[in-house]
Motif scaffolding. Sequence first.
Motif, mmCIF file in Angstrom:
data_model
loop_
_atom_site.group_PDB
_atom_site.id
_atom_site.type_symbol
_atom_site.label_atom_id
_atom_site.label_comp_id
_atom_site.label_asym_id
_atom_site.label_seq_id
_atom_site.Cartn_x
_atom_site.Cartn_y
_atom_site.Cartn_z
ATOM 1 N N PRO A 1 0.827 -1.210 0.000
ATOM 2 C CA PRO A 1 0.000 0.000 0.000
ATOM 3 C C PRO A 1 0.862 1.262 0.000
ATOM 4 N N VAL A 2 0.489 2.224 -0.845
ATOM 5 C CA VAL A 2 1.250 3.471 -0.992
ATOM 6 C C VAL A 2 0.313 4.658 -0.831
ATOM 7 N N LEU A 3 0.666 5.570 0.070
ATOM 8 C CA LEU A 3 0.026 6.879 0.151
ATOM 9 C C LEU A 3 1.035 7.894 -0.364
ATOM 10 N N ALA A 4 0.757 8.490 -1.510
ATOM 11 C CA ALA A 4 1.646 9.489 -2.110
ATOM 12 C C ALA A 4 1.082 10.867 -1.820
ATOM 13 N N MET A 5 1.776 11.615 -0.943
ATOM 14 C CA MET A 5 1.334 12.950 -0.543
ATOM 15 C C MET A 5 2.144 14.000 -1.295
#
Length: 398
Positions: free
Chosen positions: A121-125
């Motif tokens: 899982p990746v959260l790209a901010m």
Amino acid sequence: MRVVHVTDTYAPVLGGKELHVRDLAHEQAALGHDVVVLTATEEEPVDRRTCGEPAAPGTARPRGAHAVRGAGAVRVVRLPDTRSPLARELLAGADVVHAHLSVVSPFAWSAVRQAAAAGVPVLAMVHVVLPASGVVRAAWRGAVAAVGPAVTWGTVSRVAAQALRTVVPGPVHVLPNGIDPGAWAPARPSSVTARPVTVVASGRLAPRKRVLALVAVLDEVRRLVGPDVPLRAVVVGDGPLRPLVEWQVRTRGMSGWVELPGRLTRPQLRDLYARADVFVAPARVESFGLAALEARCAGLPVVALAAAGVSDFVTDGVEGRLAADDAGLARAVADLVSDGVQRRRIAAHNRDVPTVLGWPGVVTRCLALYAVAGTIARRAPVRARPVPARAVRPAGTV
């Protein structure tokens, strides 16, 4: 939960993104999460709150892993790129990869590609307002398409989200920067009355922060309030435009009331804010405005442009004043300088009403987005093989 934050720049580099990553990592670790910061920045961070003992002056420690001592330890890993065995191991073993992107972030983009291809899982901010340049946005669209649908996208304000939605086909989430309001709250309202009204600005002296425009705004404020009103301005920060700022202050005849103390520490800033009256934020392309939030928590009325990310936590006439342009900025500052009743009313509100952007709420929202990222990663199509690290040009490069 194993959280790996990935950022091209980190302490001792100081900026809104770097401070946010450092403090968020600390807050998550204090809750018992296993937190790693993976960065391309070489030197050891020097903030004892999260980074242990600093390196000796003038020296840099080797790249590699560094465990931060104390409760809620944060491990900081400094590597030249994300293709090393250690970086690959960290990314593959994460429960979530939290990437922090600016316009050009090759290190973080490489980590996003690797983690997304591996099913992590990746959260790209995105911590900036993407430039309107067609070339930049076309490059971003290509890079976003290349990493595929497994990535969850977010940014720090509604203004930044509006720009990001032009290049991201799916939802864009807003996760604001957090703050410890108690670290900025004044012990008591200043009782000193026989002093000039003090206007403060704080930020890097660089073109994006519009510091030369700030000098012109302050000059106009002086004209609007008249020569008989005691006025002092303090422009905190350092950067490439400092010589030009100093020259402008001299040539405009402002040296007698405008001070340029350079960069100040957080305790020094808090002390300055306790003796100040108004904070002004002149940046137009501002994704969030952490310095303005700090000043608001210190009890200062904040004057900013309505088009900037500051408008997410400053309502005109409540926490400060919002303006459409530089002429409006000057008028709003002059109004607050001249109108002590309005100034004290807004200051009392900022002291007495806590911001909703304290760390407990922000961390809760962050963990909720990690859950969203996990769901999106599980639903994404499985790729036949990982995307080679060199296959995609980093977004923002031409």
